[in-house]
Design an enzyme around this catalytic site. Structure first.
Site, mmCIF file in Angstrom:
data_model
loop_
_atom_site.group_PDB
_atom_site.id
_atom_site.type_symbol
_atom_site.label_atom_id
_atom_site.label_comp_id
_atom_site.label_asym_id
_atom_site.label_seq_id
_atom_site.Cartn_x
_atom_site.Cartn_y
_atom_site.Cartn_z
ATOM 1 N N ASN A 170 64.206 180.095 -30.071
ATOM 2 C CA ASN A 170 64.996 179.714 -29.017
ATOM 3 C C ASN A 170 64.547 178.320 -28.864
ATOM 4 O OD1 ASN A 170 65.699 182.499 -28.313
ATOM 5 N ND2 ASN A 170 63.739 182.804 -27.728
ATOM 6 N N HIS A 211 57.829 177.613 -32.276
ATOM 7 C CA HIS A 211 57.311 179.133 -32.874
ATOM 8 C C HIS A 211 58.447 179.661 -32.926
ATOM 9 C CE1 HIS A 211 58.152 179.863 -28.518
ATOM 10 N NE2 HIS A 211 58.835 180.838 -28.927
ATOM 11 N N MET A 212 58.498 180.707 -34.095
ATOM 12 C CA MET A 212 59.666 181.777 -34.400
ATOM 13 C C MET A 212 59.180 183.356 -33.736
ATOM 14 S SD MET A 212 60.983 182.362 -38.767
ATOM 15 C CE MET A 212 61.208 180.550 -38.395
ATOM 16 N N HIS A 213 59.861 183.961 -33.271
ATOM 17 C CA HIS A 213 60.170 185.447 -33.998
ATOM 18 C C HIS A 213 60.143 186.268 -35.000
ATOM 19 C CE1 HIS A 213 59.920 184.902 -28.887
ATOM 20 N NE2 HIS A 213 60.579 183.805 -28.710
ATOM 21 N N ILE A 223 52.815 188.791 -26.609
ATOM 22 C CA ILE A 223 51.706 189.570 -25.900
ATOM 23 C C ILE A 223 53.057 190.358 -24.844
ATOM 24 C CG2 ILE A 223 52.430 187.887 -23.467
ATOM 25 C CD1 ILE A 223 49.452 188.426 -23.088
ATOM 26 N N VAL A 265 58.211 179.162 -23.792
ATOM 27 C CA VAL A 265 57.063 178.592 -24.028
ATOM 28 C C VAL A 265 57.575 176.986 -24.715
ATOM 29 C CG1 VAL A 265 54.762 179.054 -25.411
ATOM 30 C CG2 VAL A 265 55.970 180.285 -24.159
HETATM 31 P P1 5GP Z 1 60.493 182.333 -26.221
HETATM 32 O O1 5GP Z 1 60.971 182.574 -24.481
HETATM 33 O O2 5GP Z 1 59.951 180.519 -25.646
HETATM 34 O O3 5GP Z 1 61.319 181.582 -27.457
HETATM 35 O O4 5GP Z 1 59.021 182.404 -26.404
HETATM 36 C C1 5GP Z 1 57.459 182.588 -25.832
HETATM 37 C C2 5GP Z 1 56.731 184.047 -26.125
HETATM 38 O O5 5GP Z 1 55.715 183.958 -26.527
HETATM 39 C C3 5GP Z 1 57.654 185.781 -24.979
HETATM 40 O O6 5GP Z 1 58.113 186.668 -25.623
HETATM 41 C C4 5GP Z 1 56.421 185.852 -24.765
HETATM 42 O O7 5GP Z 1 55.684 187.317 -24.731
HETATM 43 C C5 5GP Z 1 55.384 185.090 -25.259
HETATM 44 N N1 5GP Z 1 54.057 184.792 -25.174
HETATM 45 C C6 5GP Z 1 54.343 183.756 -23.605
HETATM 46 N N2 5GP Z 1 52.460 184.043 -23.291
HETATM 47 C C7 5GP Z 1 51.918 184.313 -24.064
HETATM 48 C C8 5GP Z 1 50.742 184.980 -24.493
HETATM 49 O O8 5GP Z 1 49.562 184.027 -24.224
HETATM 50 N N3 5GP Z 1 50.419 185.406 -25.454
HETATM 51 C C9 5GP Z 1 51.094 185.765 -26.271
HETATM 52 N N4 5GP Z 1 50.427 186.575 -27.193
HETATM 53 N N5 5GP Z 1 52.773 185.772 -26.488
HETATM 54 C C10 5GP Z 1 52.901 184.889 -25.862
#
Ligand code: 5GP
Ligand code: ZN
Length: 112
Positions: free
Chosen positions: A85, A98-100, A31, A94
């Site tokens: 992360n 998950h993987m980016h 997002i 979150v």
């Molecule tokens: P983290 O920091 O946990 O590795 O990454 C969480 C990712 O989830 C962030 O890049 C953030 O932009 C994305 N994200 C958080 N909420 C949502 C959502 O409701 N929809 C989508 N598509 N991405 C989200």
């Protein structure tokens, strides 16, 4: 899991832009993209973070999914980055595993 934003996306209770889906994995557009291509690859089953998940097959399929999406998007040769992360000091915000997949611009340094 109740209250988990990614579980709600998986259940279609919240909208998302789905890139790939099979029986165990969902991939969506981030997002708040940090690169022209920024995709999140997640298991449909809720694991809050990597240490909770001992399913090596599932983790392997997540990497394989990222690899296939990178191929489809045509960034294989130029390059891309896969990031996971883990917990707070690892930058996880979150708490659904998950993987980016990041690509489409030079990703400077090893970490940024
Ligand atoms: P983290 O920091 O946990 O590795 O990454 C969480 C990712 O989830 C962030 O890049 C953030 O932009 C994305 N994200 C958080 N909420 C949502 C959502 O409701 N929809 C989508 N598509 N991405 C989200
Ligand atoms: Zn979840």
């Amino acid at each position: 899991m109740k209250g988990c934003v990614f579980c709600r996306i998986i259940e279609r209770e919240l909208p998302s832009r789905i890139v790939f889906e099979d029986e165990s994995i969902l991939a969506i557009e981030d997002i708040n993209p940090q690169a022209p291509i920024h995709i999140l690859i997640m298991p449909k089953r809720h694991y809050s973070t990597l240490p909770e998940c001992d399913d090596a097959g599932l983790l392997g399929r997540m990497v394989a999914t990222a690899k296939e999406i990178a191929r489809e998007r045509g960034v294989e040769e130029k390059g891309y980055r896969l990031v996971m992360n883990i917990n707070r000091e690892g930058g996880q915000t979150v708490f659904h595993l998950h993987m980016h997949l990041l690509a489409g611009r030079p990703l400077s340094g090893k970490l940024g």
